[in-house]
Design an enzyme around this catalytic site. Structure first.
Site, PDB file in Angstrom:
ATOM      1  N   GLU A 271       0.821  -1.210   0.000  1.00 33.19           N
ATOM      2  CA  GLU A 271       0.000   0.000   0.000  1.00 33.19           C
ATOM      3  C   GLU A 271       0.854   1.260   0.000  1.00 33.19           C
ATOM      4  O   GLU A 271       0.442   2.292  -0.532  1.00 33.19           O
ATOM      5  CB  GLU A 271      -0.927  -0.012   1.216  1.00 33.19           C
ATOM      6  CG  GLU A 271      -2.074   0.976   1.120  1.00 33.19           C
ATOM      7  CD  GLU A 271      -3.112   0.773   2.197  1.00 33.19           C
ATOM      8  OE1 GLU A 271      -4.119   1.505   2.178  1.00 33.19           O
ATOM      9  OE2 GLU A 271      -2.935  -0.109   3.063  1.00 33.19           O
ATOM     10  N   HIS A 292       8.721 -26.736   1.439  1.00 33.72           N
ATOM     11  CA  HIS A 292       8.201 -27.919   0.755  1.00 33.72           C
ATOM     12  C   HIS A 292       7.210 -27.558  -0.346  1.00 33.72           C
ATOM     13  O   HIS A 292       6.520 -28.439  -0.871  1.00 33.72           O
ATOM     14  CB  HIS A 292       7.546 -28.855   1.780  1.00 33.72           C
ATOM     15  CG  HIS A 292       8.513 -29.398   2.782  1.00 33.72           C
ATOM     16  ND1 HIS A 292       9.137 -30.611   2.648  1.00 33.72           N
ATOM     17  CD2 HIS A 292       8.993 -28.853   3.931  1.00 33.72           C
ATOM     18  CE1 HIS A 292       9.953 -30.812   3.669  1.00 33.72           C
ATOM     19  NE2 HIS A 292       9.885 -29.768   4.469  1.00 33.72           N
ATOM     20  N   LYS A 403     -13.004   1.868  -2.570  1.00 30.40           N
ATOM     21  CA  LYS A 403     -13.975   2.152  -1.511  1.00 30.40           C
ATOM     22  C   LYS A 403     -15.141   2.977  -2.051  1.00 30.40           C
ATOM     23  O   LYS A 403     -16.310   2.715  -1.744  1.00 30.40           O
ATOM     24  CB  LYS A 403     -13.300   2.909  -0.362  1.00 30.40           C
ATOM     25  CG  LYS A 403     -12.366   2.083   0.501  1.00 30.40           C
ATOM     26  CD  LYS A 403     -11.783   2.951   1.601  1.00 30.40           C
ATOM     27  CE  LYS A 403     -10.836   2.177   2.498  1.00 30.40           C
ATOM     28  NZ  LYS A 403     -10.254   3.042   3.550  1.00 30.40           N
TER      29      LYS A 403
END
Length: 435
Positions: A271, A292, A403
Site C-alpha cells: 500500500e 516444501h 472504496k
C-alpha cells in the site's frame, strides 16, 4: 535487529547490487534520512508514525482497558491497518489464539467467529479512524446484536479506537464507552505502535511498555548510512534490487508467531510503495513449511524476486526424543530450534547457490522488545524506500477508488467510480447444464 545483505550482492546474486553501487546510493540515503528526520520533528503526516514509541502513552492504554481486564478474549473489529497491527502484536507475543480479528465481511467466517466466543468473557475492540468504514461498522453491528441476544451488555464489553469525530465517536460518547484516539498524522498501516495495535495485547496482560521500548531502540538506531542502519540497509537494498528486476519480495519468517507479521508487512509494503508503476509485490510464506512448496519457485523460477528470511536468534528449548528408528537416529537429542535453524540456513544457502538474491533479518529473540524494534525497523525501511522511489508513501489512492466504487454500488454515495462496475466488459465461460 540485524540485516545481512551479503546474498544480495552481485558477487552472489542475479540480479544483485554491487558494493560500489550501494556506496553511491548512500548519498541519497543520507539525504532521505535528513528528510525523514525533518518530517518526524515537524510531526508531518506519515512521518509522525516514527514518533509513536515516544508519543504513545501506555498508561492511557492501561487506564482505558482497565474495565475489560477480566476478559479471556479480545475480538478486534477493523480492517487493514486497523486490524493487522493488533493481530500481529498479539500473535507474536503468544496470545493470538485469544485475540481473533474480524477484518473481512465474509458472512460464514463472521458467524463462525462470533459463535465460537464466550461473549460474556470477550472484549470487543472496534477500530475505525473515520468511524464510517462499512466493513468494520457492519461487522460490529452483527457482534453487538449477538451480544444482546446472548444477554450480554455490549456497552460493558466494548472499547473504541477512532478519530476525534464521526459516528463511531458519537456512539462511544452516547454509551460512555472507553475510547482512545487513532494517532493524528499516522496512516493506519503505520499505526501498530499505538492504541490501534496495542489494546488487545494490553487487555491480555502483555508487556506493551517493552514493545514501545523496542520501537524506541529502532528510533535511536536510525543513522544516515546504509552501512550503519539496518532498517535503511533493508529499504535501500530492496529498492536497488527492484530497479534491477526483483519485482517480487517474498517475505519468509521462520517462526510461526511471526506469520501475521508477514501479513502486516505485505500491507505496509504494497500500500505504501505500489505507486506510479513501481513497488515490489509482497508474497507471504512461512519457514520451514513452505520450503516444501514455494521454495521450488524461489530457487528455480525466474530471477525476479528478493527473498527476505526472518528469524529470532534465540528460541525456546524443546528436544526431539531419541528413537529406535535407525534412519532417524540423527534427530535424537536434537533441539527443535536447531532443526528449524538448520532449515533456515540451508534455504539461505540454496538460494545463494542458485544466484537468487536474499536478505537475512534477525532479531535477538521473539519477545516484546525485539518485536517493537522489528516493527519500527520495517516501517523505517518502507519510508526510506518511498523516499528513494520518490513516491507518495503515505497515500493510497487506488484503495480509496475501490472504496468509493463499493459505497456507490450500495447506494451510500453518488460515485462515478461505480460506472466501472456497471460498464464492465464481460466474456463469461460457464458449463452447459442443459444436457
Amino acid at each position: 535487529m540485524n540485516i545481512d545483505i551479503g546474498n544480495a550482492l552481485d558477487a552472489v546474486a542475479q540480479p544483485g547490487v554491487s558494493e560500489d553501487s550501494l556506496r553511491r546510493l548512500d548519498d541519497r540515503v543520507a539525504a532521505a534520512h535528513d528528510r525523514i528526520e525533518r518530517g518526524i520533528a515537524d510531526e508531518e503526516f506519515g512521518y509522525a508514525a516514527l514518533s509513536l514509541p515516544e508519543t504513545t502513552d501506555p498508561d492511557a492504554i492501561h487506564d482505558a482497558v482497565a474495565p475489560l481486564a477480566d476478559s479471556e478474549y479480545v475480538l478486534t473489529v477493523g480492517i487493514g491497518g486497523s486490524a493487522l497491527g493488533a493481530a500481529t502484536v498479539a500473535d507474536a507475543l503468544g496470545v493470538g489464539e485469544r485475540a481473533p480479528v474480524l477484518d473481512n465481511v465474509d458472512p460464514q467466517s463472521l458467524q463462525t467467529t462470533v459463535e465460537s466466543l464466550p461473549l460474556s468473557e470477550t472484549a470487543v475492540h472496534v477500530v475505525s479512524r473515520s468511524g464510517t468504514t462499512a466493513e468494520t461498522l457492519g461487522n460490529f453491528l452483527v457482534v453487538r446484536e449477538a451480544m444482546a441476544d446472548a444477554g450480554v451488555d455490549w456497552t460493558d464489553r466494548t472499547i473504541v479506537t477512532t478519530g476525534e469525530s464521526g459516528p463511531l465517536h458519537a456512539l462511544a460518547d452516547e454509551h460512555a464507552l472507553p475510547t482512545l484516539s487513532v494517532p493524528e498524522g499516522v496512516p493506519g498501516r503505520f499505526s501498530v505502535l499505538s492504541p490501534v495495535g496495542l489494546i488487545p495485547a494490553a487487555i491480555l496482560g502483555c508487556d506493551i511498555e517493552a514493545v514501545l521500548a523496542g520501537g524506541h531502540a529502532g528510533r535511536t538506531a536510525l543513522a544516515p548510512s546504509i552501512f550503519d542502519c539496518p532498517a535503511y540497509a533493508y529499504g535501500a537494498v530492496a529498492v536497488a534490487l527492484e530497479r534491477r528486476g526483483a519485482h517480487v519480495n517474498a517475505f519468509v519468517p521462520y517462526a510461526e508467531r511471526l506469520e501475521y507479521f508477514a501479513e502486516w508487512f505485505a500491507q505496509l509494503w504494497a500500500e505504501s510503495l505500489g505507486k506510479d508503476g513501481m513497488g515490489q509485490t509482497p508474497v507471504r510464506a512461512l519457514g520451514a513449511t513452505d520450503q516444501h512448496s514455494q521454495l521450488q519457485l524461489y530457487r528455480a523460477g525466474r530471477h525476479d524476486k528478493l527473498i527476505t528470511l526472518v528469524r529470532p536468534r534465540d528460541r525456546s528449548q524443546l528436544t526431539i526424543p531419541d528413537t529406535e528408528i535407525e534412519e532417524l537416529a540423527y534427530l535424537g537429542d536434537t533441539g527443535v530450534g536447531e532443526l528449524i535453524d538448520a532449515e533456515f540456513e540451508a534455504t539461505e544457502a540454496s538460494l545463494a547457490a542458485a544466484s537468487q538474491p536474499n536478505v537475512r533479518v534477525e532479531i535477538d529473540r521473539l519477545d516484546a522488545a525485539s518485536l517493537g524494534e522489528l516493527l519500527y525497523g520495517m516501517e523505517a525501511a518502507c519510508i526510506l524506500a518511498g523516499e528513494l522511489l520518490d513516491v507518495e508513501t503515505f497515500t493510497q489512492p487506488a484503495v480509496e477508488w475501490g472504496k468509493r466504487a463499493a459505497r456507490g454500488l450500495l447506494g451510500d454515495i453518488d460515485a462515478p467510480e461505480t460506472d466501472a462496475i456497471t460498464e464492465k466488459e464481460r466474456l463469461v465461460v460457464a458449463p452447459d447444464r442443459s444436457q
